[in-house]
Design an enzyme around this catalytic site. Structure first.
Site, PDB file in Angstrom:
ATOM      1  N   ARG A 519       0.711  -1.508  -0.294  1.00 28.89           N
ATOM      2  CA  ARG A 519       0.157   0.221   0.131  1.00 28.89           C
ATOM      3  C   ARG A 519       1.017   1.080   0.075  1.00 28.89           C
ATOM      4  NH1 ARG A 519      -4.666   1.271   4.167  1.00 28.89           N
ATOM      5  NH2 ARG A 519      -3.132   0.820   5.779  1.00 28.89           N
ATOM      6  N   SER A 580       7.862  -4.813   6.435  1.00 22.54           N
ATOM      7  CA  SER A 580       7.190  -6.439   7.596  1.00 22.54           C
ATOM      8  C   SER A 580       8.628  -7.660   7.078  1.00 22.54           C
ATOM      9  CB  SER A 580       6.567  -7.026   7.128  1.00 22.54           C
ATOM     10  OG  SER A 580       5.439  -5.860   7.967  1.00 22.54           O
ATOM     11  N   ASP A 634       5.894  -4.087  11.114  1.00 20.56           N
ATOM     12  CA  ASP A 634       4.527  -3.836  11.076  1.00 20.56           C
ATOM     13  C   ASP A 634       4.396  -3.699  12.511  1.00 20.56           C
ATOM     14  OD1 ASP A 634       5.365  -5.848  11.732  1.00 20.56           O
ATOM     15  OD2 ASP A 634       3.714  -7.549   9.946  1.00 20.56           O
TER      16      ASP A 634
END
Length: 887
Positions: A519, A580, A634
């Site tokens: 994203r 991540s 994350d």
């Protein structure tokens, strides 16, 4: 006048439908904890949770308390599907003074009957299980404990009501020095009938007793039986429906003849339904109709009818014979002659009509009650059609085809969605009592084996405290400069030294890269709050597995595309990067990739600074407006995201496909970074906890099988006990082990269950949903080509609960180590903090979050911890790390 009497005794179908609906409402009230005490039907749990499966073997003793007799049986089951049980009977007449004497005398008499019976039989078993049929209204506490609510059927023994009749019988048997006889089940005759009929090769889930009294029992969904402790599977419920109508529900169909019968009974106003259908009363109803019509000069003109004033002169058995097609008229004449009443053809015909009306009404009322039970079962099992076997017993049903025809046809009209097959009981409830005892022993043996399989997964508080202490020890090693290299918990510094304080403002870009989809976001932080816009981009497999240069060029192309769409090309915005993958953080904006995971294998990246690789891509694309200020994983992003809304949020937790945690540590404790002032967020990378062998004692054989089949055996061992990627696999291996022991699927698991990853972790979330119908669980398993009984479904749920509970408890033990360390480091008696949490397992599993919180409270009582689910995940958190850095 005759027509008026017949009309009063005829109930239209619409009124029977109303009665059926009232009965269903009464059943629901009886099952609910809050309304049970006021319910018109008592709906008593029996703690019988399974019907026979045909494997039951051994000798079983039964004692049955009948109207004026004690019946003893020895039933030998051969494990042949219960098709040919061997039975020995003996019946003992009971003196009337015993029925009305002391409770002690009654139970001593029953025990003496058992002793005499056993003297004539031989059983080589050291332990002789006993089933006790006690046909009175009882409150069952467990299978072998039942408190008498009230006597009926002319019994009135003292000192028994409110007492456990099972204990009274066992004490009396012990007095007879029959130490090998052990009571395992107490039941009423209705339950015995259901279990008797379950031996015919097919399970029976409803029973109807149509005798002197009236009752029905059925297998209900256990989670709906709120007054019992069981919550899964099914449980037989004894409706005690004889009391239906005591609240006035039947007043509009109660006739003057019923009123007379009720007034003459030993309990006026009670058991109104039973008094309209029980064989103890049908002859009496006919008698009162005859009295009324004789008084109106319609019957027996000019005759002395004083004989009809005597209670009991018209027997129900005579009434049943009178309605017989072929011999009815002759029986009517003989019956009237015996009473000294005229037997002209017209009177005989009218008496026959009246008898038929009384019996037809009883059959129709039985049908309405049965239809209520069947429809309730169909609805609560969420089925379009219910196919069910109904066991039937009692003098009204056996051999009386008219009664049987009416019962079946009216039931079909009132419950068209249910197909009921009626199975007449051949051996009464005694054989059923042996079945209950046999099933109880089978389940007891099965329970021992199940507990043996699941015992290694069940962790005590001491076990969890040990895990907590080990985690604390590994944390200390990970923070130490000399010991860090050998610690299984890496405790990586993130260089995030502050959580949001609410004064942050401005526009920030964020990049969230954690898999094949990533994203790009723009996050606008204002006094009013946070607004975001984002877009998801895909990374093709060829780029994931190509060169590092191509990967970061692709990422940058996506950022440029997003900035163009958002009209941000002329803005230089601070960018927070959620990455991540395992990294060694060297600074807030500098992190060296340790290894790729999740299918990535881009070349020339491992060991490199990820932020620098992104900056180099920007230079290649002549994109000078990229300002990367922070890289986080994350877990840190989740903590920062929640920290904006709650300043007390100083811990981040991810429990999804994988698991990890981070928290704000005192800088003086972080030996791997220079400086002693303030705090820094530590990315624990706790998934690797136990890789050094310290958790081997809680690793089960199932965990080892799962670990061996992963791409990284021996690594991320804590994660393999907790996270969504592995729980389904653990369950699959347990199911295979249970099938191997013949505890599940009749020992035949089917080929699909041998396929790795076929049992998804999302199945645990579905199966453990409270109140989920067993039919839905079976549907999940049928997709895996598993043909399961509802007992299999119950056991499967227990396995899933054991695995997910252990995962939640271990997660809590890790968190307990974190919060206790924070409390002690800060010198506090009580720590108040918030955990920002994300991940599908935590958010979607029905009990995981609750189990984590409860266990944490037990392990860290001096810490008050609030859990805050992250709404926008790590992307928003990365922007906030950038915002805090700029502040």
């Amino acid at each position: 006048q005759v027509q008026r009497a017949l009309r009063a005794l005829t109930i239209p179908l619409e009124r029977l439908q109303v009665m059926k609906n009232h009965m269903m409402q009464a059943m629901q009230k009886g099952l609910s904890r809050s309304t049970h005490s006021q319910a018109p039907v008592q709906m008593l749990p029996t703690y019988i949770c399974s019907t026979p499966d045909g494997t039951e073997k051994g000798d079983f003793l039964v004692v049955e308390l009948c109207q004026s007799q004690v019946r003893t049986l020895m039933v030998t089951l051969l494990g042949d599907g219960n098709l040919s049980p061997q039975m020995m009977y003996k019946t003992f007449d009971m003196p009337e003074e015993i029925m009305k004497g002391s409770g002690e005398a009654l139970f001593d008499f029953i025990a003496q009957c058992v002793s005499q019976f056993l003297a004539d039989t031989s059983s080589s078993q050291e332990r002789l299980p006993l089933g006790f049929v006690f046909p009175f209204s009882c409150r069952q506490i467990q299978l072998d404990k039942a408190e008498l609510i009230s006597w009926s059927k002319d019994f009135s023994c003292s000192d028994v009501e409110g007492k456990d009749v099972g204990q009274l019988l066992q004490s009396a048997i012990n007095k007879q020095e029959l130490s090998h006889v052990e009571l395992v089940a107490v039941m009423n005759d209705t339950v015995g009938t259901m279990m008797t009929c379950s031996t015919e090769g097919r399970p029976c889930e409803v029973a109807l007793v149509m005798d002197k009294g009236s009752n029905c029992c059925f297998m209900a969904e256990a989670h709906l039986v709120e007054i019992a402790k069981e919550t899964s599977g099914r449980m037989c419920v004894n409706t005690e429906w004889g009391c239906f109508g005591d609240n006035g529900n039947l007043n509009d169909i109660v006739t003057p003849y019923d009123e007379c019968v009720d007034n003459e009974s030993s309990s006026p106003g009670e058991k109104r339904f039973e008094k309209m259908v029980g064989s103890l009363y049908l002859g009496e109803i006919v008698r009162h109709v005859l009295i009324t019509l004789a008084a109106e000069k319609v019957l027996f003109k000019g005759s002395n009818v004083a004989i009809l004033k005597e209670k009991g002169v018209v027997k129900t058995q005579q009434v049943l014979e009178i309605i017989n097609h072929e011999e009815g008229l002759a029986v009517t004449k003989r019956t009237l002659e015996a009473l000294g009443l005229p037997q002209n053809e017209r009177d005989c015909s009218r008496v026959q009509q009246i008898c038929l009306a009384v019996v037809s009404r009883a059959a129709s009322l039985y049908a309405a009650g049965l239809a209520a039970v069947l429809t309730y079962m169909c609805q609560t099992r969420e089925m379009d059609q219910l196919l069910v076997n109904v066991g039937v017993d009692g003098e009204l049903y056996h051999g009386h085809t008219r009664f049987e025809e009416i019962l079946q046809s009216v039931t079909k009209l009132l419950a068209p969605e249910c197909v009921a097959t009626f199975l007449p009981s051949t051996d009464g409830s005694g054989r059923g009592a042996a079945m209950v005892a046999a099933v109880a022993l089978r389940l007891e043996a099965q329970r021992r084996e199940v507990n043996e399989v699941l015992a290694p997964l069940r962790l005590s508080l001491a076990d969890l405290e040990q895990v907590q202490a080990l985690m604390r020890q590994e944390m200390e090693l990970g923070l130490g400069q000399e010991t860090n290299a050998n610690a299984s918990v890496r405790m990586l510094p993130t260089f995030v030294c502050s959580t949001p304080d609410g004064t942050e403002q401005g526009e920030f870009l964020a990049l969230d890269l954690g898999g094949t989809n990533f994203r790009v976001l723009v996050v606008r932080v204002t006094e009013e709050g946070i607004r975001m816009a984002s877009e998801i981009y895909v990374i093709p497999t060829a780029i994931m597995q190509g060169t590092g240069e191509a990967l970061f060029d692709h990422i940058l192309d996506c950022i440029i595309d997003f900035q163009t769409k958002q009209d941000l090309m002329n803005h230089v915005l601070p960018l927070g990067f959620t990455f991540s993958f395992p990294c060694k953080q060297v600074g807030l904006d500098k992190a060296l990739l340790l290894t790729w995971t999740k299918g990535f294998s881009a070349t020339d990246c491992v060991g490199q600074d990820v932020v620098q690789l992104l900056r180099e891509a920007a230079q290649r694309k002549h994109q000078t407006g990229l300002n990367v200020v922070a890289l986080v994983n994350d877990t840190v992003g989740t903590m920062m995201s929640c920290g904006y809304d709650d300043p007390k949020c100083e811990i981040g937790l991810i429990v999804g496909t994988g698991t990890n945690a981070c928290y704000m540590e005192e800088m003086r404790n972080v030996g791997t970074v220079e400086g002693d002032e303030g705090r820094m967020c530590i990315n624990m990378e706790w998934g690797a906890f136990g890789d050094n062998g310290c958790l081997d004692h809680i690793f089960t054989s199932f965990d080892k099988l799962v670990d061996d089949q992963t791409i990284n055996p021996g690594k991320q061992r804590f994660e393999k006990l907790i996270s969504g990627m592995y729980l389904g696999e653990i369950v699959r291996h347990i199911l295979l082990a249970m099938a191997d022991r013949q505890l599940l699927f009749h020992g035949k698991p089917g080929p699909k269950l041998y396929c790795k990853d076929i049992f998804k972790t999302k199945f645990l979330s579905t199966i453990e949903l409270n109140g989920l119908a067993l039919r839905q669980i079976r549907a999940i398993l049928q997709d895996l080509d598993l043909d399961v009984s509802y007992e299999d479904s119950v056991l499967l749920r227990e396995v899933c609960e054991a695995v997910s509970l252990r995962a939640a408890q271990l997660c809590a033990a890790g968190l307990a180590a974190v919060v206790e360390k924070m409390r002690e480091s800060r010198g506090l008696d009580q720590l108040t903090t918030t955990v920002g949490v994300d991940g599908t397992l935590y958010k979607l599993h029905p009990t995981f979050s609750e189990n984590v919180q409860k266990t944490l409270q037990d392990l860290a009582p001096k810490c008050s911890v609030t859990f805050m689910p992250s709404e926008d995940g790590s992307g928003k958190g990365a922007a906030l790390v950038a915002a805090v850095a700029c502040r």
